[in-house]
Write an enzyme that holds these catalytic residues in place. Structure first.
Site, PDB file in Angstrom:
ATOM      1  N   LYS A   1       0.820  -1.213   0.000  1.00  0.00           N
ATOM      2  CA  LYS A   1       0.000   0.000   0.000  1.00  0.00           C
ATOM      3  C   LYS A   1       0.855   1.265   0.000  1.00  0.00           C
ATOM      4  CE  LYS A   1      -4.265  -2.041   1.585  1.00  0.00           C
ATOM      5  NZ  LYS A   1      -5.340  -2.128   2.597  1.00  0.00           N
TER       6      LYS A   1
ATOM      7  N   ARG B   1      -2.728 -10.322   5.311  1.00  0.00           N
ATOM      8  CA  ARG B   1      -3.266 -10.420   3.945  1.00  0.00           C
ATOM      9  C   ARG B   1      -2.237  -9.819   2.999  1.00  0.00           C
ATOM     10  NH1 ARG B   1      -6.367  -7.427   0.240  1.00  0.00           N
ATOM     11  NH2 ARG B   1      -7.933  -8.687  -0.899  1.00  0.00           N
TER      12      ARG B   1
END
Length: 302
Positions: free
Chosen positions: A238, A272
């Protein structure tokens, strides 16, 4: 640990088991790995890479071989400023993949969706978990699907929607506000018929948070672990990682691993990630140093 129904109470200790639809995911001192399978053309990191059902199936099988403990199948991007897709399109993207994988993988399948009809279709084909970025708030029928099929659910915190969440996220205290939301949302799910043992919580890294918010939440994940439910964190590749390493163009997998180890040390149960093999190797070596007190081992229990 077994499911005790809706009257189970949270523990201040790290949760050791997540009850799924037909199985339990048991956690050791280290973290389980959720492998990301994006059946989308526009996800921020890997959109369009899985252009066919066969591509997605082959990729998911490779993630399991790499050490994934659970596979998360998604057909709608939730990156900042993404646009919703029609239900028919999302079904067309994920249903054939879930159907093909359900008889070929030994690890459980999670359906990453905020649409009840997509969740139900995937569950009927073998999915064990609903992973909903809206905290099961985006579709009023989602809780009914969760209770009807008694699946595992992951409820995530998000400020705003994918279309608005990164415009100007603001908190007085991001850790306490996210923690309060997760507690209240869990209680609402329990009151609606979802068993406590089936609920996983996700602080929602990158969903309505600034760079500083994300870093603060990562460093405070031990406070979420102490809520007594499994904690899932989706930090992989991210934007805040690019800011931390100081380069938007540089590969973010090394940065993702660094955050993964920080989360594992705090007891976060589920990571994740995109790169399962790299994360598995890093966790195994981390455990061997003594930072994690037991060898990396995890079993699925009927």
């Amino acid at each position: 640990m077994t499911s005790n129904g809706n009257h189970s109470q949270p523990s201040s200790q790290r949760c050791a088991v997540w009850q799924l639809r037909t199985r339990r995911l048991e956690f050791t001192a280290s973290s389980a790995i959720m492998g990301i399978v994006n059946c989308t053309p526009d996800s921020f990191s890997d959109g369009g890479q899985l252009a066919s059902v066969q591509d997605a199936v082959d990729y998911a099988l490779r993630l399991e071989d790499d050490g994934a403990d659970i596979l998360d199948i998604g057909g709608e991007s939730t990156r900042p400023y993404s646009q919703p897709v029609l239900t028919e399109i999302e079904l067309r993207r994920v249903v054939p993949v879930v159907e093909a994988l359900s008889s070929r993988v030994s690890c459980p399948i999670s359906i990453d969706t905020s649409k009840a009809s997509v969740a139900q279709a995937a569950i009927e084909l073998g999915a064990e978990v609903i992973n909903d970025v809206t905290g099961l708030e985006g579709d009023q029928q989602m809780i009914s699907v969760a209770t009807k099929f008694q699946v595992g659910v992951c409820a995530m915190h998000m400020q705003g929607t994918p279309q608005t969440m990164q415009d100007a996220p603001r908190y007085n205290n991001v850790v306490s506000e996210v923690r309060e939301y997760l507690c209240s949302r869990r209680q609402m799910l329990i009151d609606s018929g979802v068993e406590f043992s089936r609920i996983c919580l996700d602080p929602g890294i990158g969903f309505g948070k600034s760079h500083a918010h994300n870093v603060e939440l990562i460093g405070a994940c031990g406070q979420f672990v102490n809520l007594g439910s499994p904690i899932l964190v989706g930090h992989s590749r991210k934007g805040f990682i690019a800011k931390l390493i100081g380069c938007k163009e540089r590969d973010r997998d090394a940065g993702t691993v660094g955050i993964s180890l920080a989360l594992a040390q705090q007891g976060v149960q589920i990571l994740r990630v995109h790169n399962v093999a790299l994360t598995r190797d890093a966790l195994r070596c981390f455990a061997a140093t003594g930072f994690l007190p037991t060898p990396l081992k995890r079993t699925m229990v009927p």
